[in-house]
Structures are given as C-alpha cells and as structure tokens.
Design an enzyme around this catalytic site. Sequence first.
Site, PDB file in Angstrom:
ATOM      1  N   GLN A 103       0.824  -1.195   0.000  1.00  0.00           N
ATOM      2  CA  GLN A 103       0.000   0.000   0.000  1.00  0.00           C
ATOM      3  C   GLN A 103       0.861   1.249   0.000  1.00  0.00           C
ATOM      4  OE1 GLN A 103      -2.717   2.133   3.125  1.00  0.00           O
ATOM      5  NE2 GLN A 103      -3.982   0.623   2.064  1.00  0.00           N
ATOM      6  N   ILE A 129      -5.869  -0.845  -1.567  1.00  0.00           N
ATOM      7  CA  ILE A 129      -6.419   0.500  -1.706  1.00  0.00           C
ATOM      8  C   ILE A 129      -7.475   0.710  -0.625  1.00  0.00           C
ATOM      9  CG2 ILE A 129      -7.733   2.064  -3.192  1.00  0.00           C
ATOM     10  CD1 ILE A 129      -4.966   1.607  -4.256  1.00  0.00           C
ATOM     11  N   ASP A 130      -7.231   1.667   0.263  1.00  0.00           N
ATOM     12  CA  ASP A 130      -8.195   2.026   1.295  1.00  0.00           C
ATOM     13  C   ASP A 130      -8.944   3.279   0.842  1.00  0.00           C
ATOM     14  OD1 ASP A 130      -7.345  -0.049   2.912  1.00  0.00           O
ATOM     15  OD2 ASP A 130      -5.918   1.189   4.016  1.00  0.00           O
ATOM     16  N   VAL A 131     -10.258   3.250   0.935  1.00  0.00           N
ATOM     17  CA  VAL A 131     -11.078   4.376   0.487  1.00  0.00           C
ATOM     18  C   VAL A 131     -12.019   4.793   1.612  1.00  0.00           C
ATOM     19  CG1 VAL A 131     -12.764   5.165  -1.208  1.00  0.00           C
ATOM     20  CG2 VAL A 131     -10.959   3.579  -1.904  1.00  0.00           C
ATOM     21  N   TRP A 142      -7.274   6.857   1.051  1.00  0.00           N
ATOM     22  CA  TRP A 142      -6.882   6.957   2.456  1.00  0.00           C
ATOM     23  C   TRP A 142      -5.556   6.238   2.675  1.00  0.00           C
ATOM     24  CZ3 TRP A 142      -8.591   9.547   6.666  1.00  0.00           C
ATOM     25  CH2 TRP A 142      -8.189   9.110   7.940  1.00  0.00           C
TER      26      TRP A 142
END
Length: 252
Positions: A103, A129-131, A142
Amino acid sequence: MLKHRVIPALLLREGGLVKTQKFSKHKYIGDPINAIRIFNEKEVDELVLLDIDATRKGREPDYDLIEGVAGECFMPLGYGGGIASVDQARRIFSAGVEKVVLQTSALTNPRLVTDIAERFGSQSVVVSIDVKRDWLGRYRLWSSATGRIVTRDWLETLTGLVAAGAGEVLLNAVDRDGVQAGYDLRLIKMAAESVDVPLIALGGAGKLSDFGQAIEAGASAVAAGSFFVMQGTHRAVLITYPEYADLERSLR
C-alpha cells in the site's frame, strides 16, 4: 471448490492479532499461530495477514514471525506491512508466502510494483487501496500509515497501480471496517468496472448474504475480519469459518 474465494483478513500489531472499527478501537484477538491453526482445520481458501504497525513505525517486516506463520499455514498466504524493496519481498516469498500486499510503498513508489511483478510475477503482487468517504460523501483515497486522506483520485491511483503490474487489488472501505453492516457495493462496482484483474472486497461483511452481494457488484473474491473473529452484539472473540455448503449457497 468455491467459485469465489472467501478470505479471512487478519490484522497484526506488536506480534498479536487485533480487530479494528473504522481503523480505530483496536481489540486484541489472540495469537496468530493459534488463529491460523483453527483456519487450517476449517479448510479456509486463502488468508491475508496485514501488519498495521510496520510502515507507520518505519520498521521492516518481522521475518521470523512471517516464517513461523507461513510454516503453519496450509492455505495460500498473503502478507502486507513494511515492504519497501524487492529484497524484502524476496525474503517474504522465501519464507513461504505466496503474495505480498503493498500500500504505502505502492503509493509513494509505483515502480516497486513493477519491479516485484517483473521478478516474481504479477500474480504475486496485490495492491491494497483504502477508500474513505469525506464529509460530502465523496470517495477519497486513504493512507492507513498516516491516518489521512491522500490528495489524489482513488480510481486513477487504482488503475495506475494495476497498469504498473499489480495482479490483484484488495479494496477496503474504511467506513465499513468492523461495522458488519454490509460491503460498500457502489465502491466495489466502480472499482471492478475500472480494472481487469481480480478484485478482493474488504470491509463490512456481517452475514453470509453480504458475500453474494459483493460478488454481484463485481468483486472476484471477498475478505472479512470481524465476521470470522467476533460473534454477537458484544463482539466476543470467537474464530470461526462458515460451512462449505453455506458459503456455496451464499455465492450463487
């Protein structure tokens, strides 16, 4: 064999497992080796282990712990946390891990995704992928390492990292983390329509039917944390995994 993978996602902190809610409220779950032995008995499809402190604290992966976990794990294992070089990825693969999850390093150095994919194959590289939704409800990228929104388009970032060589995407809805209120289906649909590699949906699973809905929205596989390690309204720690027949029905 199930048509779609159902993957426990375990969070590692200071050598132990924890579970979060919206990336905070860390609750201790137990020893990772004990959890993996239970998942072995349940014949789990695949496992993801994410060290949520490594990058934030600026340290390398705990190779001894990774080797110990991989030695106990009977199913394919993905590991993320603190990976910032091809050599670190090599050491993790040598320990018996099948996939590395990137990440922060992918966001700051997309070339690393390419370098690892070219050396070990794109199937061994997962980008995480952090959203998170902002106060206007817009999806924003994020950073779990900094705990802040990243000022770039999340979808462009996602497609760019896939173009760089990532063979799989782990898509996590921060606002759904640990809440068990269902996946963010709109987010999954948007991502799935933008990439041509397998998409693992994470964040929000609370019941078996949630898995099927995520698959219908476009996910290739589903992952969950709380669903597999906590039970009941009081969030009691109980590591479990559904029966094969129940999963099969939920994924039709």
